[in-house]
Scaffold this active site. Structure first.
Site, PDB file in Angstrom:
ATOM      1  N   PHE A 156       0.832  -0.987   0.057  1.00  0.00           N
ATOM      2  CA  PHE A 156      -0.330  -0.281  -0.131  1.00  0.00           C
ATOM      3  C   PHE A 156       0.760   0.984  -0.349  1.00  0.00           C
ATOM      4  CE2 PHE A 156      -2.469   3.228   1.617  1.00  0.00           C
ATOM      5  CZ  PHE A 156      -3.763   2.928   1.017  1.00  0.00           C
TER       6      PHE A 156
ATOM      7  N   ASP B 143       9.899   2.816   1.487  1.00  0.00           N
ATOM      8  CA  ASP B 143       7.860   3.315   2.098  1.00  0.00           C
ATOM      9  C   ASP B 143       8.225   3.402   3.500  1.00  0.00           C
ATOM     10  OD1 ASP B 143       5.634   4.207   2.699  1.00  0.00           O
ATOM     11  OD2 ASP B 143       4.407   3.481   0.818  1.00  0.00           O
TER      12      ASP B 143
ATOM     13  N   LYS C  42       3.135  10.085   8.026  1.00  0.00           N
ATOM     14  CA  LYS C  42       1.710   9.743  10.158  1.00  0.00           C
ATOM     15  C   LYS C  42       2.733  10.097  11.080  1.00  0.00           C
ATOM     16  CE  LYS C  42      -0.455   5.295   7.806  1.00  0.00           C
ATOM     17  NZ  LYS C  42      -1.159   5.582   7.272  1.00  0.00           N
TER      18      LYS C  42
HETATM   19  C1  LIG Z   1       3.423   2.257   3.642  1.00  0.00           C
HETATM   20  C2  LIG Z   1       2.335   3.452   3.462  1.00  0.00           C
HETATM   21  N1  LIG Z   1       2.571   4.316   2.235  1.00  0.00           N
HETATM   22  C3  LIG Z   1       1.948   5.907   2.280  1.00  0.00           C
HETATM   23  C4  LIG Z   1       0.432   5.412   2.595  1.00  0.00           C
HETATM   24  C5  LIG Z   1      -0.165   6.415   2.990  1.00  0.00           C
HETATM   25  O1  LIG Z   1      -0.270   7.586   3.454  1.00  0.00           O
HETATM   26  P1  LIG Z   1      -1.330   8.934   3.228  1.00  0.00           P
HETATM   27  O2  LIG Z   1      -2.691   8.543   3.675  1.00  0.00           O
HETATM   28  O3  LIG Z   1      -0.209  10.060   4.528  1.00  0.00           O
HETATM   29  O4  LIG Z   1      -1.277   9.349   2.314  1.00  0.00           O
HETATM   30  C6  LIG Z   1      -0.029   5.172   4.418  1.00  0.00           C
HETATM   31  C7  LIG Z   1      -1.234   4.710   4.258  1.00  0.00           C
HETATM   32  O5  LIG Z   1      -1.263   4.158   5.154  1.00  0.00           O
HETATM   33  C8  LIG Z   1       0.543   3.718   4.056  1.00  0.00           C
HETATM   34  O6  LIG Z   1       0.818   2.705   5.581  1.00  0.00           O
END
Ligand SMILES: Cc1ncc(COP(=O)(O)O)c(C=O)c1O
Length: 395
Positions: A133, A218, A247
């Site tokens: 994700f 990520d 986050k």
């Molecule tokens: C691993 C990862 N990358 C990216 C995101 C996306 O982050 P945002 O919702 O702040 O755009 C998330 C959100 O859950 C995530 O868990």
């Protein structure tokens, strides 16, 4: 306003993409949240891994108040001290890096994707993994390895190719002349707290080095101490070319960061990328306070020890309750894989005033504050055990 009034007003006016639970929160303190009717909840959810120091952390509140009184925004056409101090802190945790600031995880990943393309000078394809994700913007949803997030939004953006997670052999099969790098989460969070083999990141690093590819991690969910280290990749003893954070970075305020090795970051030149709110001084002041807490308040050590304790106790539950398949995680990112959909367990916990989250269908995900005490852990575990005992099996 009470719970019912807030919920009704929201439903009437907001685009319904979240399928919100019928709960409205009014305030928080430490590991506890209070709803608009005054009920207290223990928070093992942390706004999806955001409020990692709990609610109302004094360092963070002070930093936000002080900065809000001085200055809230000037744009990236000018400099501010909180922004300067934050990028210095992030660059030094990364080691010889340069930082781009945005407002969310998706935006941090967008920056990483754009940087990889710019650096690649013609090579543009990024290998990403099944079950991953990476966000909800068109590029990051295209990078995401879960079809349910794609549905209705095709055509997806070209330039991503999916490979199985935790499978290094797949890289050679998938790569093309246009491949520029690989982007993975050190632990797949939303995909079900999937922890790869201990040598996965090291082997990815070696493959990227051999093939002149970028390793993009990520760490939007796993970073900022969630696993007990500032960056989760530190457990593997490797360093990526690009890492993304969001986050927990802002202690509850929206902020995201992309950090890249300096020689790679230099591919982004003035005018090539940007964000109006990126580097907002209030969000940067909050993030500076979060980092200070990680460095000075023993938060990482606590995440390791209390997280380890929770994992151990859940392991005991797994031996007692037949509905549990597996317990996995690291530090304070913990998943309990169930034989059935996680919803009845989540509902039972929430009924008993513990906030938890279900993900990937059958995984109960726990994301407690990193500074949770042993007593608070026990209080939450008692509610979870009760749910394993008594929640009905879904039909
Ligand atoms: C691993 C990862 N990358 C990216 C995101 C996306 O982050 P945002 O919702 O702040 O755009 C998330 C959100 O859950 C995530 O868990």
């Amino acid at each position: 306003m009470n719970n019912a009034e807030i919920i009704e007003l929201t439903h009437r006016n907001m685009v319904d993409v979240y399928g919100c639970l019928p709960l409205a929160f009014a305030r928080g303190h430490g590991a506890y949240l209070y709803d608009a009717d005054g009920n207290r909840y223990l928070d093992f959810f942390c706004g999806l891994a955001v409020t990692s120091l709990g609610h109302g952390n004094p360092r963070v509140v002070r930093a936000i108040k002080e900065q809000a009184e001085k200055l809230t925004h000037v744009s990236n056409v000018f400099h501010t001290e909180p922004t300067a101090r934050l990028v210095e802190r992030l660059a030094s945790h990364f080691g010889d890096g340069k930082v781009f600031l945005g407002n969310s995880g998706a935006e941090a990943n967008e920056a990483a994707i754009k940087l990889a393309r710019k650096w690649g000078s013609g090579r543009f394809e990024i290998l990403t993994t099944l079950g991953s994700f990476h966000g909800r913007t068109l590029a990051t949803v295209s990078a995401t390895g879960q079809e349910r997030y794609h549905q209705g939004f095709q055509p997806l953006m070209p330039g991503f190719r999916l490979i199985p997670f935790d499978d290094v052999a797949a890289l050679d099969r998938a790569r093309r002349d246009e491949t520029v790098g690989v982007m993975v989460e050190p632990i797949q969070g939303e995909g079900g707290v999937v922890v790869p083999h201990a040598d996965y990141l090291k082997r990815l690093r070696d493959w990227c080095d051999r093939n002149k590819m970028l390793l993009i991690l990520d760490e939007v969910q796993t970073g900022m101490g969630r696993t007990g280290k500032f960056f989760a990749y530190e457990h593997a003893g490797v360093k990526p070319d690009i890492v993304t954070l969001a986050k927990a970075l802002g202690g509850g305020l929206p902020i995201g960061a992309m950090i890249a090795r300096s020689e790679i970051a230099s591919s982004l030149t003035p005018g090539s990328h940007g964000s109006t709110f990126g580097g907002n001084p209030v969000a940067c002041a909050a993030a500076g306070a979060v980092i200070e807490a990680l460095e000075e308040d023993g938060v990482l050590e606590n995440a390791t020890s209390v997280g380890g304790y929770i994992l151990e106790r859940l392991g005991e539950f797994a031996r007692s309750y037949d509905r549990i398949v597996e317990v996995r995680g690291l530090g304070m990112i913990i998943g309990v894989v169930l034989k059935h959909d996680a919803r009845p367990i989540v509902e039972e916990c929430i009924k008993n005033r513990l906030l938890v989250n279900g993900t990937a269908g059958n995984v109960l995900r726990l994301l407690p504050p990193l500074n949770l005490t042993r007593e608070e852990a026990d209080a939450g575990l008692a509610v979870i055990e009760n749910a394993f005992k008594s929640a009905p099996l879904p039909k």
